[in-house]
Design a protein around this motif. Sequence first.
Motif, PDB file in Angstrom:
ATOM      1  N   LYS A  49       0.877  -1.168   0.000  1.00 13.68           N
ATOM      2  CA  LYS A  49       0.000   0.000   0.000  1.00 13.68           C
ATOM      3  C   LYS A  49       0.916   1.221   0.000  1.00 13.68           C
ATOM      4  N   ALA A  50       1.342   1.598  -1.175  1.00 15.99           N
ATOM      5  CA  ALA A  50       2.310   2.680  -1.316  1.00 15.99           C
ATOM      6  C   ALA A  50       1.640   4.030  -1.089  1.00 15.99           C
ATOM      7  N   PRO A  51       2.390   4.966  -0.524  1.00 21.81           N
ATOM      8  CA  PRO A  51       1.844   6.312  -0.343  1.00 21.81           C
ATOM      9  C   PRO A  51       1.772   7.036  -1.683  1.00 21.81           C
ATOM     10  N   ARG A  52       1.142   8.178  -1.682  1.00 20.95           N
ATOM     11  CA  ARG A  52       1.128   9.005  -2.892  1.00 20.95           C
ATOM     12  C   ARG A  52       2.563   9.357  -3.263  1.00 20.95           C
ATOM     13  N   ALA A  53       2.791   9.507  -4.566  1.00 18.13           N
ATOM     14  CA  ALA A  53       4.131   9.828  -5.047  1.00 18.13           C
ATOM     15  C   ALA A  53       4.677  11.087  -4.391  1.00 18.13           C
ATOM     16  N   SER A  54       3.805  12.073  -4.156  1.00 15.29           N
ATOM     17  CA  SER A  54       4.247  13.335  -3.559  1.00 15.29           C
ATOM     18  C   SER A  54       4.663  13.179  -2.094  1.00 15.29           C
ATOM     19  N   ALA A  55       4.219  12.098  -1.440  1.00 17.79           N
ATOM     20  CA  ALA A  55       4.553  11.857  -0.040  1.00 17.79           C
ATOM     21  C   ALA A  55       5.665  10.822   0.112  1.00 17.79           C
ATOM     22  N   SER A  56       6.389  10.571  -0.965  1.00 20.95           N
ATOM     23  CA  SER A  56       7.449   9.563  -0.939  1.00 20.95           C
ATOM     24  C   SER A  56       8.618  10.055  -1.792  1.00 20.95           C
ATOM     25  N   ALA A  57       9.615   9.194  -1.931  1.00 20.31           N
ATOM     26  CA  ALA A  57      10.752   9.502  -2.800  1.00 20.31           C
ATOM     27  C   ALA A  57      10.394   9.257  -4.267  1.00 20.31           C
ATOM     28  N   GLY A  58       9.173   8.744  -4.493  1.00 23.37           N
ATOM     29  CA  GLY A  58       8.742   8.440  -5.854  1.00 23.37           C
ATOM     30  C   GLY A  58       9.082   7.028  -6.283  1.00 23.37           C
ATOM     31  N   TYR A  59       9.687   6.262  -5.364  1.00 22.39           N
ATOM     32  CA  TYR A  59      10.081   4.887  -5.658  1.00 22.39           C
ATOM     33  C   TYR A  59       9.807   4.007  -4.452  1.00 22.39           C
ATOM     34  N   VAL A  60       9.770   2.696  -4.697  1.00 22.55           N
ATOM     35  CA  VAL A  60       9.663   1.710  -3.627  1.00 22.55           C
ATOM     36  C   VAL A  60      10.939   0.872  -3.662  1.00 22.55           C
ATOM     37  N   SER A  61      11.596   0.772  -2.515  1.00 19.42           N
ATOM     38  CA  SER A  61      12.744  -0.120  -2.363  1.00 19.42           C
ATOM     39  C   SER A  61      12.276  -1.333  -1.566  1.00 19.42           C
ATOM     40  N   LEU A  62      12.852  -2.495  -1.839  1.00 20.94           N
ATOM     41  CA  LEU A  62      12.459  -3.733  -1.170  1.00 20.94           C
ATOM     42  C   LEU A  62      13.667  -4.394  -0.518  1.00 20.94           C
ATOM     43  N   ARG A  63      13.433  -5.002   0.635  1.00 15.88           N
ATOM     44  CA  ARG A  63      14.477  -5.752   1.338  1.00 15.88           C
ATOM     45  C   ARG A  63      13.874  -7.060   1.805  1.00 15.88           C
ATOM     46  N   THR A  64      14.633  -8.135   1.665  1.00 15.88           N
ATOM     47  CA  THR A  64      14.167  -9.443   2.116  1.00 15.88           C
ATOM     48  C   THR A  64      15.273 -10.152   2.876  1.00 15.88           C
ATOM     49  N   LYS A  65      14.878 -10.984   3.828  1.00 15.89           N
ATOM     50  CA  LYS A  65      15.824 -11.791   4.589  1.00 15.89           C
ATOM     51  C   LYS A  65      15.215 -13.179   4.741  1.00 15.89           C
ATOM     52  N   THR A  66      16.015 -14.187   4.464  1.00 13.95           N
ATOM     53  CA  THR A  66      15.566 -15.572   4.573  1.00 13.95           C
ATOM     54  C   THR A  66      16.583 -16.365   5.383  1.00 13.95           C
ATOM     55  N   VAL A  67      16.084 -17.244   6.253  1.00 13.72           N
ATOM     56  CA  VAL A  67      16.931 -18.100   7.076  1.00 13.72           C
ATOM     57  C   VAL A  67      16.545 -19.546   6.801  1.00 13.72           C
ATOM     58  N   ASP A  68      17.560 -20.421   6.645  1.00 14.02           N
ATOM     59  CA  ASP A  68      17.244 -21.833   6.428  1.00 14.02           C
ATOM     60  C   ASP A  68      17.348 -22.607   7.735  1.00 14.02           C
ATOM     61  N   ALA A  69      17.035 -23.903   7.676  1.00 16.93           N
ATOM     62  CA  ALA A  69      16.977 -24.747   8.870  1.00 16.93           C
ATOM     63  C   ALA A  69      18.336 -24.904   9.547  1.00 16.93           C
ATOM     64  N   LEU A  70      19.429 -24.604   8.843  1.00 20.20           N
ATOM     65  CA  LEU A  70      20.762 -24.687   9.434  1.00 20.20           C
ATOM     66  C   LEU A  70      21.244 -23.351   9.989  1.00 20.20           C
ATOM     67  N   GLY A  71      20.399 -22.318   9.860  1.00 18.84           N
ATOM     68  CA  GLY A  71      20.763 -21.008  10.372  1.00 18.84           C
ATOM     69  C   GLY A  71      21.475 -20.116   9.374  1.00 18.84           C
ATOM     70  N   GLU A  73      21.793 -17.449   6.490  1.00 16.95           N
ATOM     71  CA  GLU A  73      20.933 -16.302   6.176  1.00 16.95           C
ATOM     72  C   GLU A  73      21.361 -15.661   4.863  1.00 16.95           C
ATOM     73  N   VAL A  74      20.375 -15.105   4.181  1.00 19.08           N
ATOM     74  CA  VAL A  74      20.650 -14.266   3.024  1.00 19.08           C
ATOM     75  C   VAL A  74      19.742 -13.051   3.125  1.00 19.08           C
ATOM     76  N   GLU A  75      20.321 -11.884   2.868  1.00 18.29           N
ATOM     77  CA  GLU A  75      19.553 -10.638   2.890  1.00 18.29           C
ATOM     78  C   GLU A  75      19.855  -9.904   1.591  1.00 18.29           C
ATOM     79  N   GLN A  76      18.820  -9.378   0.974  1.00 18.40           N
ATOM     80  CA  GLN A  76      18.993  -8.666  -0.288  1.00 18.40           C
ATOM     81  C   GLN A  76      18.133  -7.417  -0.278  1.00 18.40           C
ATOM     82  N   THR A  77      18.703  -6.321  -0.761  1.00 16.33           N
ATOM     83  CA  THR A  77      17.984  -5.062  -0.889  1.00 16.33           C
ATOM     84  C   THR A  77      17.987  -4.640  -2.350  1.00 16.33           C
ATOM     85  N   VAL A  78      16.825  -4.267  -2.845  1.00 18.87           N
ATOM     86  CA  VAL A  78      16.700  -3.735  -4.208  1.00 18.87           C
ATOM     87  C   VAL A  78      16.280  -2.278  -4.060  1.00 18.87           C
ATOM     88  N   ASP A  79      17.245  -1.383  -4.263  1.00 19.23           N
ATOM     89  CA  ASP A  79      16.949   0.044  -4.184  1.00 19.23           C
ATOM     90  C   ASP A  79      16.136   0.463  -5.399  1.00 19.23           C
TER      91      ASP A  79
END
Length: 87
Positions: A49-71, A73-79
């Motif tokens: 649910k993104a804010p109005r473009a005027s109330a943001s930087a005009g873009y959406v950046s995403l970050r994810t983190k996943t952990v497996d059963a052995l501990g 981890e991988v983290e990735q950010t898409v600016d």
Amino acid sequence: MTVDTRSWLGGAIATVDTKVWASYDDGESWRPLTLERATTPGTYETQLKAPRASASAGYVSLRTKTVDALGNEVEQTVDRAFGITPR
């Protein structure tokens, strides 16, 4: 978003935790997104649910983190993963 532990390889390790955040201010702050498991294993769905473009930087950046059963981890950010268009 799809998380795949290469289940087609023998001995694949299952993921035990996956989180995603969105930023609407070029990474100054991050908001957690609620993930729901989809029907395909390792696949999750979420809605933004993104804010109005005027109330943001005009873009959406995403970050994810996943952990497996052995501990492992991988983290990735898409600016500036995609833009917010003014209406």
